[in-house]
Write an enzyme that holds these catalytic residues in place. Structure first.
Site, PDB file in Angstrom:
ATOM      1  N   ASP A  13       9.225  -8.809   0.822  1.00  0.00           N
ATOM      2  CA  ASP A  13      11.215  -8.467   0.747  1.00  0.00           C
ATOM      3  C   ASP A  13      11.407  -6.833   0.470  1.00  0.00           C
ATOM      4  O   ASP A  13      12.783  -6.443   0.417  1.00  0.00           O
ATOM      5  CB  ASP A  13      11.714  -8.806  -1.079  1.00  0.00           C
ATOM      6  CG  ASP A  13      11.139  -9.783  -0.895  1.00  0.00           C
ATOM      7  OD1 ASP A  13      11.526 -10.871  -0.735  1.00  0.00           O
ATOM      8  OD2 ASP A  13      11.006 -10.140  -2.491  1.00  0.00           O
ATOM      9  N   LYS A  16      12.405  -7.682   6.426  1.00  0.00           N
ATOM     10  CA  LYS A  16      11.916  -8.022   7.332  1.00  0.00           C
ATOM     11  C   LYS A  16      12.803  -9.113   8.393  1.00  0.00           C
ATOM     12  O   LYS A  16      13.181  -8.356  10.146  1.00  0.00           O
ATOM     13  CB  LYS A  16      11.017  -9.141   7.159  1.00  0.00           C
ATOM     14  CG  LYS A  16       9.180  -8.307   6.599  1.00  0.00           C
ATOM     15  CD  LYS A  16       8.311  -8.957   6.377  1.00  0.00           C
ATOM     16  CE  LYS A  16       8.646 -10.413   5.741  1.00  0.00           C
ATOM     17  NZ  LYS A  16       9.572  -9.399   3.600  1.00  0.00           N
ATOM     18  N   GLY A  40      12.428 -16.052   1.424  1.00  0.00           N
ATOM     19  CA  GLY A  40      13.245 -15.708   1.869  1.00  0.00           C
ATOM     20  C   GLY A  40      14.165 -14.053   2.563  1.00  0.00           C
ATOM     21  O   GLY A  40      13.584 -12.915   1.919  1.00  0.00           O
ATOM     22  N   HIS A  41      13.844 -14.425   3.788  1.00  0.00           N
ATOM     23  CA  HIS A  41      14.454 -13.403   4.479  1.00  0.00           C
ATOM     24  C   HIS A  41      15.912 -13.105   4.907  1.00  0.00           C
ATOM     25  O   HIS A  41      17.274 -13.883   5.363  1.00  0.00           O
ATOM     26  CB  HIS A  41      14.106 -13.598   6.109  1.00  0.00           C
ATOM     27  CG  HIS A  41      12.369 -13.665   5.838  1.00  0.00           C
ATOM     28  ND1 HIS A  41      11.698 -13.613   6.829  1.00  0.00           N
ATOM     29  CD2 HIS A  41      11.520 -13.386   4.855  1.00  0.00           C
ATOM     30  CE1 HIS A  41      10.471 -13.302   6.495  1.00  0.00           C
ATOM     31  NE2 HIS A  41      10.358 -13.402   5.282  1.00  0.00           N
ATOM     32  N   GLN A 223       6.564 -12.465   3.182  1.00  0.00           N
ATOM     33  CA  GLN A 223       5.935 -11.559   2.201  1.00  0.00           C
ATOM     34  C   GLN A 223       5.110 -10.506   2.579  1.00  0.00           C
ATOM     35  O   GLN A 223       5.831  -9.678   3.662  1.00  0.00           O
ATOM     36  CB  GLN A 223       4.347 -12.476   1.676  1.00  0.00           C
ATOM     37  CG  GLN A 223       4.684 -13.952   1.316  1.00  0.00           C
ATOM     38  CD  GLN A 223       4.863 -15.033   1.750  1.00  0.00           C
ATOM     39  OE1 GLN A 223       4.113 -15.365   2.433  1.00  0.00           O
ATOM     40  NE2 GLN A 223       6.110 -15.822   1.520  1.00  0.00           N
ATOM     41  N   THR A 238      -0.229 -14.234  -2.534  1.00  0.00           N
ATOM     42  CA  THR A 238       0.322 -15.632  -2.003  1.00  0.00           C
ATOM     43  C   THR A 238      -0.881 -16.183  -1.298  1.00  0.00           C
ATOM     44  O   THR A 238      -2.862 -15.851  -1.105  1.00  0.00           O
ATOM     45  CB  THR A 238       1.279 -15.082  -0.906  1.00  0.00           C
ATOM     46  OG1 THR A 238       1.870 -16.799  -0.921  1.00  0.00           O
ATOM     47  CG2 THR A 238       0.785 -15.025   0.510  1.00  0.00           C
ATOM     48  N   LYS A 330      16.490   0.641   3.051  1.00  0.00           N
ATOM     49  CA  LYS A 330      17.451   0.739   1.965  1.00  0.00           C
ATOM     50  C   LYS A 330      17.293   2.326   1.826  1.00  0.00           C
ATOM     51  O   LYS A 330      17.388   1.933   0.666  1.00  0.00           O
ATOM     52  CB  LYS A 330      16.407  -0.279   1.386  1.00  0.00           C
ATOM     53  CG  LYS A 330      16.908  -1.681   0.970  1.00  0.00           C
ATOM     54  CD  LYS A 330      16.758  -1.986  -0.281  1.00  0.00           C
ATOM     55  CE  LYS A 330      17.924  -3.334  -0.345  1.00  0.00           C
ATOM     56  NZ  LYS A 330      17.358  -3.886  -1.184  1.00  0.00           N
TER      57      LYS A 330
HETATM   58  P1  GDP Z   1      12.500 -10.413   3.885  1.00  0.00           P
HETATM   59  O1  GDP Z   1      12.048 -11.090   2.524  1.00  0.00           O
HETATM   60  O2  GDP Z   1      11.553  -8.895   3.783  1.00  0.00           O
HETATM   61  O3  GDP Z   1      13.523 -10.404   5.038  1.00  0.00           O
HETATM   62  O4  GDP Z   1      13.869  -9.121   2.942  1.00  0.00           O
HETATM   63  P2  GDP Z   1      14.930 -10.043   1.135  1.00  0.00           P
HETATM   64  O5  GDP Z   1      15.947 -10.852   2.483  1.00  0.00           O
HETATM   65  O6  GDP Z   1      14.362 -11.037   0.798  1.00  0.00           O
HETATM   66  O7  GDP Z   1      14.916  -8.481   0.808  1.00  0.00           O
HETATM   67  C1  GDP Z   1      16.150  -7.885   1.722  1.00  0.00           C
HETATM   68  C2  GDP Z   1      16.905  -7.482   1.162  1.00  0.00           C
HETATM   69  O8  GDP Z   1      17.921  -5.846   1.419  1.00  0.00           O
HETATM   70  C3  GDP Z   1      18.711  -8.033   1.421  1.00  0.00           C
HETATM   71  O9  GDP Z   1      19.194  -8.686   0.320  1.00  0.00           O
HETATM   72  C4  GDP Z   1      18.990  -7.144   2.651  1.00  0.00           C
HETATM   73  O10 GDP Z   1      20.087  -7.864   2.679  1.00  0.00           O
HETATM   74  C5  GDP Z   1      19.179  -6.073   1.893  1.00  0.00           C
HETATM   75  N1  GDP Z   1      18.812  -5.055   2.751  1.00  0.00           N
HETATM   76  C6  GDP Z   1      18.268  -4.893   4.030  1.00  0.00           C
HETATM   77  N2  GDP Z   1      18.206  -3.388   4.659  1.00  0.00           N
HETATM   78  C7  GDP Z   1      18.739  -2.663   3.384  1.00  0.00           C
HETATM   79  C8  GDP Z   1      19.288  -1.305   3.585  1.00  0.00           C
HETATM   80  O11 GDP Z   1      19.646  -0.770   4.383  1.00  0.00           O
HETATM   81  N3  GDP Z   1      20.651  -0.895   2.576  1.00  0.00           N
HETATM   82  C9  GDP Z   1      20.621  -2.155   1.799  1.00  0.00           C
HETATM   83  N4  GDP Z   1      20.899  -1.300   0.645  1.00  0.00           N
HETATM   84  N5  GDP Z   1      20.310  -3.478   1.241  1.00  0.00           N
HETATM   85  C10 GDP Z   1      19.499  -4.258   2.842  1.00  0.00           C
HETATM   86  P1  IMO Z   2       9.364 -12.390   1.823  1.00  0.00           P
HETATM   87  O1  IMO Z   2       8.504 -13.724   3.363  1.00  0.00           O
HETATM   88  C1  IMO Z   2       8.333 -11.463  -2.340  1.00  0.00           C
HETATM   89  C2  IMO Z   2       5.114 -13.910  -4.282  1.00  0.00           C
HETATM   90  C3  IMO Z   2       5.470 -14.149  -5.241  1.00  0.00           C
HETATM   91  C4  IMO Z   2       4.451 -14.785  -6.107  1.00  0.00           C
HETATM   92  C5  IMO Z   2       3.337 -14.632  -5.653  1.00  0.00           C
HETATM   93  C6  IMO Z   2       2.535 -16.009  -4.594  1.00  0.00           C
HETATM   94  O2  IMO Z   2      11.483 -13.420   1.255  1.00  0.00           O
HETATM   95  O3  IMO Z   2       8.988 -11.302   1.485  1.00  0.00           O
HETATM   96  P2  IMO Z   2       3.802 -17.928  -3.935  1.00  0.00           P
HETATM   97  O4  IMO Z   2       5.157 -18.854  -4.038  1.00  0.00           O
HETATM   98  O5  IMO Z   2       3.785 -17.182  -2.411  1.00  0.00           O
HETATM   99  O6  IMO Z   2       2.488 -18.803  -3.868  1.00  0.00           O
HETATM  100  O7  IMO Z   2       3.753 -16.865  -4.675  1.00  0.00           O
HETATM  101  O8  IMO Z   2       3.982 -13.652  -4.363  1.00  0.00           O
HETATM  102  N1  IMO Z   2       6.541 -13.998  -3.466  1.00  0.00           N
HETATM  103  C7  IMO Z   2       7.241 -12.956  -2.864  1.00  0.00           C
HETATM  104  N2  IMO Z   2       7.508 -12.107  -3.197  1.00  0.00           N
HETATM  105  N3  IMO Z   2       8.753 -11.776  -1.009  1.00  0.00           N
HETATM  106  C8  IMO Z   2       8.168 -12.906  -1.144  1.00  0.00           C
HETATM  107  O9  IMO Z   2       8.564 -13.718   0.401  1.00  0.00           O
HETATM  108  C9  IMO Z   2       7.058 -14.004  -1.916  1.00  0.00           C
HETATM  109  N4  IMO Z   2       6.788 -15.218  -0.950  1.00  0.00           N
HETATM  110  C10 IMO Z   2       5.591 -14.785  -2.311  1.00  0.00           C
HETATM  111  O10 IMO Z   2       6.558 -13.880  -6.090  1.00  0.00           O
HETATM  112  O11 IMO Z   2       4.160 -13.543  -7.043  1.00  0.00           O
HETATM  113 MG    MG Z   3      12.107 -12.065   0.906  1.00  0.00          MG
END
Ligand code: GDP
Ligand code: IMO
Ligand code: MG
Length: 426
Positions: A13, A16, A40-41, A223, A238, A330
């Site tokens: 998270d 990416k 979840g991207h 991840q 994971t 962030k």
């Molecule tokens: P990913 O899994 O690495 O693609 O990241 P996620 O989408 O799960 O989580 C990142 C969260 O931070 C999302 O809600 C983005 O919209 C948000 N985000 C990304 N870059 C920034 C930033 O620079 N500032 C803020 N406030 N939010 C950001």
């Molecule tokens: P993105 O790509 C954050 C975590 C789960 C749990 C562990 C194992 O959005 O960064 P799994 O379902 O893979 O067997 O869970 O890994 N986890 C993540 N945490 N971002 C993710 O993906 C994750 N995918 C799995 O919360 O701790």
């Molecule tokens: Mg994510």
């Protein structure tokens, strides 16, 4: 041409999806190499927020091919849901999205096994996303899995039934666990029919041919490094290799063909699910970061655990991945903190550790912090890094000094446009 890689250096998270979307105009192909719908991207542009799980984050940019590699695991039902959400945007998915015939399929019984396994672990549960990731990769390495290529074969239903029957036997061992497969099976089979309509390819050949003909390729990690099956905080990880090496096995790219490796991290740190997190803040500061950063999971909605930046863990992740440049995400979330803390090393049994050791799981890890001056300015409207407050620039310089890799991108908001370029990127 070589394949560039973008991947997370923390516990996922990191942002990416956003940076892949920002970088996509520089590439011809964006490819996912591991993970599945546990990811979840999030992408935000033109006032719309999109969350992708299986589909690479280059899908919105015209003329770019998005490839789901052999290392990915696909749940046809979740995948169908993603495609339905994209339908209003007329993205010409059939031409733009390619799926490896060697990618493995998540069955409904994989999800059930994931839930049964987590329930049986009780307080020791991994905190998995319950998407069936672990059981699917177990069947892959156990040589029982079903792959995308199988759905085109005449005996697919036999293969499916054989695997489901094996899973049912396994489920008998979870005595108190009840499940109902009947409602899950038909939607899954319907989704398989839709998957058949998409473009399945020999992706390793495709990607190598593309490289040969000069196409630019970016591999998108899912991840993060600290969730890697080998190098993460095992067993709280994971089930795939989330690191650069995963690109090689998850796409069929030779190690000699890896180019830039962009490591991405938050200006602080988060984790969702169980497991060690040395710099976690269980106090009002952690709460403030969660609130300001809207730190709730993009896949499960769970609150993310929050803490200060962890330099030993980051240095370790940079080492394992061979990161050549960094993106810091962030930064805007830290506006208003009088001081920011950075963990420089740990104390374990009174001994100093500058790196991330095996012992983090079982022993008390005391993070030792250095304090850095914070900034009050709102960063979200900044249009250039030059205009950033000096305190932010000093934080970036401090991190570059400690991490020994240039920070080329500083992100100041979720939108595509809220992205500052620190140095000219290669
Ligand atoms: P990913 O899994 O690495 O693609 O990241 P996620 O989408 O799960 O989580 C990142 C969260 O931070 C999302 O809600 C983005 O919209 C948000 N985000 C990304 N870059 C920034 C930033 O620079 N500032 C803020 N406030 N939010 C950001
Ligand atoms: P993105 O790509 C954050 C975590 C789960 C749990 C562990 C194992 O959005 O960064 P799994 O379902 O893979 O067997 O869970 O890994 N986890 C993540 N945490 N971002 C993710 O993906 C994750 N995918 C799995 O919360 O701790
Ligand atoms: Mg994510």
């Amino acid at each position: 041409m070589k394949v560039d890689v973008l991947l997370g250096l923390q516990w996922g998270d990191e942002g990416k999806g956003k940076i892949v979307d920002v970088l996509t105009p520089k590439y011809d192909i964006i490819a996912r190499f591991q993970g599945g719908p546990n990811a979840g991207h999030t992408l935000e542009f033109e006032g719309i927020k999109h969350v992708l799980h299986t589909i690479p984050s280059g899908i919105f940019r015209e003329g770019v091919i998005n490839l789901i590699g052999n290392g990915v695991v696909i749940d046809p039902v979740i995948f169908k849901g993603e495609l339905e959400k994209l339908a209003p945007f007329n993205l010409n998915i059939k031409d733009r999205l390619l799926i490896s015939k060697k990618a493995h399929l998540i069955l409904p019984t994989h999800r059930i096994l994931d839930a049964a396994s987590e329930a049986a672990k009780g307080k020791d549960k991994i905190g998995s996303t319950l998407k069936g990731i672990g059981p699917t990769y177990m069947d892959k390495t156990g040589r029982n899995g079903l792959r995308v290529g199988d759905i085109f074969s005449d005996n697919f239903m036999d293969k499916y039934k054989t695997l489901v029957s094996k899973h049912k036997d396994m489920l008998k061992r979870f005595e108190d666990f009840e499940y109902d497969l009947s409602e899950l099976e038909q939607p899954w089979l319907n989704a398989i029919d839709e998957l058949k309509e998409l473009t399945a390819v020999d992706s390793e050949q495709y990607i190598n041919d593309a490289m040969k003909s000069g196409k630019k390729i970016l591999a998108e990690g899912a991840q993060g490094t600290m969730l890697d099956i080998d190098f993460g905080t095992y067993p709280f990880v994971t089930s795939s290799n989330t690191v650069t090496a995963g690109t090689c096995t998850g796409l069929g790219v030779a190690p000699t063909r890896i180019g830039n490796v962009i490591g991405i991290f938050k200006a602080y740190c988060t984790r969702v699910g169980s497991g060690p997190f040395p710099t976690e803040l269980n106090d009002e500061v952690g709460e403030a970061i969660r609130k300001e950063g809207r730190e709730f999971g993009a896949t499960t909605g769970r609150p993310r655990r929050c803490g200060w930046i962890d330099l030993p863990a980051l240095r370790y992740a940079i080492m394992i991945n061979g990161a050549t440049e960094l993106s810091m995400m962030k930064a805007d979330v830290l506006s208003g903190f009088e001081t920011i803390k950075a963990c420089t090393h740990y104390l374990i049994d009174g001994e100093r550790y500058d790196y991330f050791p095996y012992d983090v799981n079982d022993k008390e890890v005391i993070p030792v912090y250095e304090e850095i001056q914070g900034w009050n300015e709102d960063l979200t409207q900044l249009d250039s890094y030059d205009n950033a407050p000096q305190a932010l620039k000093d934080y970036v310089l401090y991190l570059e000094d400690k991490l020994e890799v240039p920070i080329t991108v500083v992100s100041v908001g979720p939108d595509r446009t809220q992205t500052l370029s620190n140095k000219v990127m290669a």
